[in-house]
Design a protein around this motif. Structure first.
Motif, PDB file in Angstrom:
ATOM      1  N   ALA A  40       0.927  -1.157   0.127  1.00 42.93           N
ATOM      2  CA  ALA A  40       0.034  -0.070  -0.002  1.00 42.93           C
ATOM      3  C   ALA A  40       0.789   1.288   0.068  1.00 42.93           C
ATOM      4  O   ALA A  40       0.505   2.344  -0.741  1.00 42.93           O
ATOM      5  N   ASP A  41       1.942   0.865   0.888  1.00 44.62           N
ATOM      6  CA  ASP A  41       2.853   2.500   0.930  1.00 44.62           C
ATOM      7  C   ASP A  41       3.589   2.609  -0.383  1.00 44.62           C
ATOM      8  O   ASP A  41       3.695   3.662  -0.900  1.00 44.62           O
ATOM      9  N   ILE A  42       3.961   1.719  -1.032  1.00 46.20           N
ATOM     10  CA  ILE A  42       4.538   1.729  -2.531  1.00 46.20           C
ATOM     11  C   ILE A  42       3.668   2.244  -3.637  1.00 46.20           C
ATOM     12  O   ILE A  42       3.893   3.209  -4.108  1.00 46.20           O
ATOM     13  N   ILE A  43       2.477   1.941  -3.404  1.00 42.40           N
ATOM     14  CA  ILE A  43       1.236   2.023  -4.302  1.00 42.40           C
ATOM     15  C   ILE A  43       1.124   3.759  -4.303  1.00 42.40           C
ATOM     16  O   ILE A  43       0.989   4.389  -5.238  1.00 42.40           O
ATOM     17  N   PRO A  48       0.349   8.290  -8.131  1.00 38.98           N
ATOM     18  CA  PRO A  48      -0.247   9.379  -7.332  1.00 38.98           C
ATOM     19  C   PRO A  48      -1.808   9.357  -7.973  1.00 38.98           C
ATOM     20  O   PRO A  48      -2.675   9.773  -6.923  1.00 38.98           O
ATOM     21  N   VAL A  49      -2.250   8.909  -8.957  1.00 39.14           N
ATOM     22  CA  VAL A  49      -3.707   8.782  -9.135  1.00 39.14           C
ATOM     23  C   VAL A  49      -4.433   7.902  -8.029  1.00 39.14           C
ATOM     24  O   VAL A  49      -5.573   8.145  -7.864  1.00 39.14           O
ATOM     25  N   VAL A  50      -3.800   6.830  -7.610  1.00 38.71           N
ATOM     26  CA  VAL A  50      -4.391   5.864  -6.696  1.00 38.71           C
ATOM     27  C   VAL A  50      -4.559   6.896  -5.268  1.00 38.71           C
ATOM     28  O   VAL A  50      -5.440   6.250  -4.504  1.00 38.71           O
ATOM     29  N   PRO A  55      -6.874   5.803   1.397  1.00 38.00           N
ATOM     30  CA  PRO A  55      -6.432   6.779   2.510  1.00 38.00           C
ATOM     31  C   PRO A  55      -4.890   6.789   2.786  1.00 38.00           C
ATOM     32  O   PRO A  55      -4.234   5.850   2.814  1.00 38.00           O
ATOM     33  N   TRP A  56      -4.485   7.799   3.141  1.00 38.01           N
ATOM     34  CA  TRP A  56      -3.214   7.902   3.608  1.00 38.01           C
ATOM     35  C   TRP A  56      -2.780   7.172   4.919  1.00 38.01           C
ATOM     36  O   TRP A  56      -1.694   6.683   5.047  1.00 38.01           O
TER      37      TRP A  56
END
Length: 84
Positions: A40-43, A48-50, A55-56
């Motif tokens: 999730a962190d890599i994505i 950036p569109v994702v 959520p952060w």
């Protein structure tokens, strides 16, 4: 050829370090959650569109879940676990 070589090496490595690696992996929820948090962190950082859809704080929740899974859900190692 390389695929069979790496598969055999991986199996031999797993047998030496963890005798029942398949059973351990089925119960290793903390490892899965850490892997999902890293993904999730890599994505979120690479695509950036994702970031509009994820959520952060998703990485923080997954890492918190891994902490809970490791300390509360997974059973303790038996006292004689280090005996060969």
């Amino acid at each position: 050829m390389l695929r069979t070589l790496f598969t055999g090496a991986r199996d031999a490595f797993a047998r030496v370090l963890i005798p029942d690696a398949a059973a351990v992996f089925k119960k290793a929820w903390s490892l899965r959650l850490i892997e999902f948090a890293a993904l999730a962190d890599i994505i979120l950082n690479v695509v950036p569109v994702v970031s509009d859809y994820l959520p952060w704080w998703l990485t923080l929740v997954l890492l918190g879940g891994a902490y809970v899974a490791r300390l509360l859900i997974q059973k303790e190692e038996p006292a004689d676990g280090d005996k060969a």
